[in-house]
Design an enzyme around this catalytic site. Structure first.
Site, PDB file in Angstrom:
ATOM      1  CG  HIS A  40      -2.064  -1.043   0.997  1.00  0.00           C
ATOM      2  ND1 HIS A  40      -3.237  -0.786   0.329  1.00  0.00           N
ATOM      3  CD2 HIS A  40      -2.116  -2.348   1.352  1.00  0.00           C
ATOM      4  CE1 HIS A  40      -3.971  -1.896   0.298  1.00  0.00           C
ATOM      5  NE2 HIS A  40      -3.310  -2.860   0.908  1.00  0.00           N
ATOM      6  CB  THR A  41       4.386   1.916  -0.361  1.00  0.00           C
ATOM      7  OG1 THR A  41       4.705   0.711  -1.063  1.00  0.00           O
ATOM      8  CG2 THR A  41       4.571   1.683   1.122  1.00  0.00           C
ATOM      9  CG  ASP A  42       1.153   0.506  -5.466  1.00  0.00           C
ATOM     10  OD1 ASP A  42       0.336   0.819  -4.564  1.00  0.00           O
ATOM     11  OD2 ASP A  42       0.898  -0.340  -6.351  1.00  0.00           O
ATOM     12  N   GLY A 125      -7.617 -14.120  -7.746  1.00  0.00           N
ATOM     13  CA  GLY A 125      -8.127 -13.616  -6.468  1.00  0.00           C
ATOM     14  C   GLY A 125      -7.219 -13.924  -5.287  1.00  0.00           C
ATOM     15  CG  ASP A 175      -0.417  -5.365  -8.543  1.00  0.00           C
ATOM     16  OD1 ASP A 175       0.440  -5.306  -7.649  1.00  0.00           O
ATOM     17  OD2 ASP A 175      -1.641  -5.410  -8.312  1.00  0.00           O
ATOM     18  CE1 TYR A 224      -5.043  -1.690  -3.068  1.00  0.00           C
ATOM     19  CE2 TYR A 224      -6.117   0.155  -4.149  1.00  0.00           C
ATOM     20  CZ  TYR A 224      -4.998  -0.609  -3.916  1.00  0.00           C
ATOM     21  OH  TYR A 224      -3.819  -0.282  -4.531  1.00  0.00           O
TER      22      TYR A 224
HETATM   23  C1  GLA Z   1      -2.942  -4.338  -4.997  1.00  0.00           C
HETATM   24  C2  GLA Z   1      -2.813  -3.167  -5.955  1.00  0.00           C
HETATM   25  C3  GLA Z   1      -1.390  -2.619  -5.939  1.00  0.00           C
HETATM   26  C4  GLA Z   1      -0.909  -2.342  -4.517  1.00  0.00           C
HETATM   27  C5  GLA Z   1      -1.179  -3.527  -3.596  1.00  0.00           C
HETATM   28  C6  GLA Z   1      -0.877  -3.221  -2.165  1.00  0.00           C
HETATM   29  O1  GLA Z   1      -2.167  -5.408  -5.453  1.00  0.00           O
HETATM   30  O2  GLA Z   1      -3.147  -3.539  -7.263  1.00  0.00           O
HETATM   31  O3  GLA Z   1      -1.334  -1.454  -6.734  1.00  0.00           O
HETATM   32  O4  GLA Z   1      -1.484  -1.180  -4.006  1.00  0.00           O
HETATM   33  O5  GLA Z   1      -2.527  -3.961  -3.689  1.00  0.00           O
HETATM   34  O6  GLA Z   1       0.467  -2.989  -1.986  1.00  0.00           O
END
Ligand code: GLA
Length: 383
Positions: A40-42, A125, A175, A224
């Protein structure tokens, strides 16, 4: 383990032959990813450290010589659409491909449609980026069919646009960048502000183990997007442009305790990514592992994105033989956790977690629990 899976490629080629009555002109593969640290840093312009997986999505394809597309997925059925139409009219998984095509579409250029047959062994998932792999793989096919110069970074950004604008998830760039740019044998350090990447070698005495709890949760239906809003609120109150710019002590001025906790996770997680990279450089898996454990705690207490099954499997993993450290991975709430494990006793580790993990009653599994060691694999390519 090599990232090239001839079995999957042969299956996609045979499937294409059966459906379209001829051999495909090209076969593209793209791995899923597991994030080692930087969660959750991106979308906060921070740091992440994913690896490409030896699980991949393979597309066998040939140009349709029109803007019409017909795609068959071994697992999800078939879809047809025209690139002349709005991607929002294409349902389910087809929207990911149609969305990528519509963002790459140039009405002035050659026809960009193709017919394809898709096989994948990325668990869906499970927080292992099956949708990003589909976006990046199909983007690569569009690039080849349309003879476009699109770079891998641009393909990643297009995949992110599909998630943000068409699917409705406020996700970041990790991702798709991991699916596009991962390297064989190394983790991918990514600065989500500059989009600069570098390869980080994982010490040879450690193995990455994925622990898929078998629980599932839709990213969109999860909280999210709410987390992303909490961070935006903290950013606005701090008067900065992203949480990348602040230190832990800067957070003292935040009045809202929730925004403060969310921001505390992000700021401390960025530091943890840098510390893991440093520890890997010193072959110090003990320190790296303890940082994994701290990350999980922060995701549990400050960011509140873990959940009963992820907490349970991490608790068991940390007590298992050879474990340097463990944490949830990806968006969270359900799906998979990741552990850093001593290579010489990785089998004992896997057996221990398999024997001791039972999904909590409050969060039943929808598919079987799977524990597997993985080596880092390269990003998208043509076979
Ligand atoms: C999901 C989102 C990513 C990222 C992660 C948490 O995978 O698609 O962009 O935010 O959660 O790190």
């Amino acid at each position: 383990m090599s990232s090239f899976d001839p079995y999957l490629a042969n299956k996609a080629t045979a499937g294409f032959n059966t459906v379209f009555g001829q051999s495909p002109e090209l076969v593209v593969r793209c791995p899923g990813r597991v994030n080692l640290i930087g969660e959750h840093t991106d979308y906060n312009n921070g740091f992440v450290l994913p690896i490409g997986l030896p699980f991949e999505t393979v597309i066998a394809a040939s140009p349709s010589l029109t803007n019409e597309m017909s795609i068959v997925s071994e697992s999800f059925g078939s879809t047809t659409f025209s690139l002349d139409n709005d991607p929002m009219t294409t349902p389910d998984w087809g929207k990911f491909i149609h969305g990528v095509g519509s963002f790459m579409f140039n009405p002035e250029s050659v026809h960009m449609g193709w017919n394809g047959y898709i096989c994948s062994n990325i668990p869906s998932g499970a927080n292992l980026s099956s949708s990003a792999a589909l976006e990046v793989a199909s983007g690569f096919v569009f690039k080849l069919v349309g003879a476009q110069e699109t770079s891998l970074q641009e393909l990643a950004l297009i995949g992110k646009r599909v998630e943000n604008e068409l699917i409705g998830v406020s996700s970041g760039i990790m991702d798709q960048m991991a699916c596009a740019l991962s390297q064989d044998g190394s983790a991918l350090f990514l600065d989500c502000l500059s989009l600069e990447t570098s390869a980080v070698v994982i010490p040879s005495n450690a193995v990455t183990v994925i622990m898929d709890t078998g629980t599932r949760r839709e990213l969109k239906s999860s909280s999210y997007n709410e987390r992303a809003r909490n961070c935006e609120q903290a950013v606005a109150s701090l008067g900065v442009s992203s949480l990348r710019e602040v230190s832990i002590s800067d957070l003292d001025i935040l009045r809202d305790p929730l925004a403060k906790r969310r921001a505390h996770h992000v700021v401390s997680e960025n530091a943890r990514v840098l510390n893991v990279v440093e520890s890997f450089g010193e072959n110090d898996c003990v320190t790296a592992g303890s940082i994994f454990n701290q990350s999980h705690l922060s995701l549990k207490e400050d960011y509140e994105v873990t959940g009963p099954a992820l907490d349970r499997i991490v608790e068991i993993a940390v007590d298992a033989p050879g474990c340097f450290g463990a944490r949830m991975t990806g968006g969270g709430f359900a799906g998979s956790a990741v552990a850093l494990v001593s290579r010489d006793i990785v089998r004992d580790f896997c057996a221990f977690v398999e024997q001791n993990f039972v999904c909590p009653e409050s969060q039943p599994a929808v598919t079987s629990t799977r524990i597997y060691p993985v080596e880092a694999c390269a990003g998208v390519s043509i076979l």
